[in-house]
Design an enzyme around this catalytic site. Structure first.
Site, short mmCIF file in Angstrom:
data_model
loop_
_atom_site.label_atom_id
_atom_site.label_comp_id
_atom_site.label_asym_id
_atom_site.label_seq_id
_atom_site.Cartn_x
_atom_site.Cartn_y
_atom_site.Cartn_z
N GLY A 1 35.82 33.63 31.44
CA GLY A 1 36.03 32.78 30.28
C GLY A 1 35.83 33.50 28.96
O GLY A 1 36.43 33.14 27.95
N GLU B 1 37.41 35.85 38.33
CA GLU B 1 37.14 34.53 38.92
C GLU B 1 37.35 34.45 40.43
O GLU B 1 36.59 33.78 41.12
CB GLU B 1 38.00 33.46 38.22
CG GLU B 1 37.48 33.04 36.85
CD GLU B 1 37.97 33.91 35.71
OE1 GLU B 1 37.80 33.51 34.55
OE2 GLU B 1 38.50 35.01 35.97
N GLU C 1 38.98 35.11 28.32
CA GLU C 1 39.96 34.07 28.01
C GLU C 1 39.82 33.58 26.57
O GLU C 1 40.83 33.27 25.91
CB GLU C 1 39.83 32.91 29.00
CG GLU C 1 40.37 33.28 30.38
CD GLU C 1 40.11 32.22 31.43
OE1 GLU C 1 41.07 31.81 32.09
OE2 GLU C 1 38.94 31.81 31.59
N ALA D 1 31.88 31.60 32.00
CA ALA D 1 31.23 30.32 32.28
C ALA D 1 29.76 30.52 32.65
O ALA D 1 29.38 31.55 33.21
CB ALA D 1 31.96 29.62 33.43
#
Length: 265
Positions: A116, A139, A119, A71
């Site tokens: 992310g 995270e 991910e 992110a």
């Protein structure tokens, strides 16, 4: 390169025959996923989902030292609580866009694939990495949790306890250990992740597009079901291919000892 189509400033789609490359292209920010980039990923995936010429999608990066660092925390830092709440569906749509692509997907990871970024790779069916790859879900070290599917996709790959250790410790895992733990599937020579992922994509794309999509559906829908329910999912997927033009062509080509020319229907 084949023809390139842009989705906003940060995402490109390149075609290599039936293999389509979905390119993360925000090099100045190591592909950190901003709201704009998330929207572009989702839009590109929606278009690819409807594209019957695309038999395999390979997710790549233009940055030489990173696949994607997750992110965009600089953007996040500027958000009010309301803005963060409003951004959430946009962010989710980018990860589910990749996850729900109906054709086989391969991520080509070099350098950092964190949070992310990892991910997005986990949302693919297979991950090809080179020795520079560093993966992880850090995270909890910044006060959040993996929110792009990590808490669900990682245990499906490596088991509950291993996923817990990786997520709770927030640690980064280098390529050799990542391969050993099953965080990536194929370890290739340095600088060769993209080339090898595209080559794997081409080998997959030689097969029936109808068969590939049905096999992916059966794999995805059957995962986590008990065996009997899973076999019903498989049977339903089999029925969608059994009477297809692809099956007729596949059997004919086998008997005539020639390469199949898949109708794709």
């Amino acid at each position: 390169m084949g023809d390139e189509q842009r989705y906003g400033e940060y995402v490109a789609v390149r075609r290599h025959g039936h293999v389509v490359e979905l390119v993360l292209d925000r090099p100045k920010a190591m592909n950190a996923v901003s709201s704009e980039m998330a929207r572009s990923i989702a839009t590109a995936c929606a278009a690819l989902s409807e594209d019957h010429d695309a038999r395999v999608v390979v997710l790549t990066s233009t940055h030489e030292r990173a696949f994607c660092v997750g992110a965009d925390l600089k953007e996040r830092n500027s958000f009010s609580d309301d803005e963060l709440r409003r951004q959430r569906p946009t962010t989710r749509a980018s990860y589910t866009g990749v996850l729900e692509l109906p054709m086989p997907t391969v991520a080509a990871v070099h350098g950092f694939a964190l949070g992310g970024g990892f991910e997005l790779a986990l949302s693919c069916d297979m991950i090809v990495a080179d020795p520079t790859a560093v993966v992880g879900l850090p995270e909890v070290s910044v006060g959040v949790i993996p929110g792009g599917g990590g808490t669900q996709l990682l245990p499906r790959r490596v088991g509950a306890a291993r996923a817990a250790e990786l997520i709770f410790s927030a640690r980064r895992v280098e390529a050799a250990e990542a391969r050993e733990l099953g965080l990536v599937d194929l370890l290739v020579g340095e600088g060769e992740a993209r080339t090898e992922a595209l080559a794997l994509g081409a080998r997959i794309a030689a097969n029936s597009p109808v068969g590939l999509r049905a096999a992916k559906r059966a794999l995805r829908l059957g995962h986590g079901l008990d065996l009997r329910a899973g076999l019903e999912v498989e049977d339903a997927a089999w029925r969608t291919v059994a009477f297809s033009a692809d099956r007729a062509e596949g059997v004919a080509a086998f008997n005539e000892k020639r390469k199949p020319q898949w109708p794709g229907e």
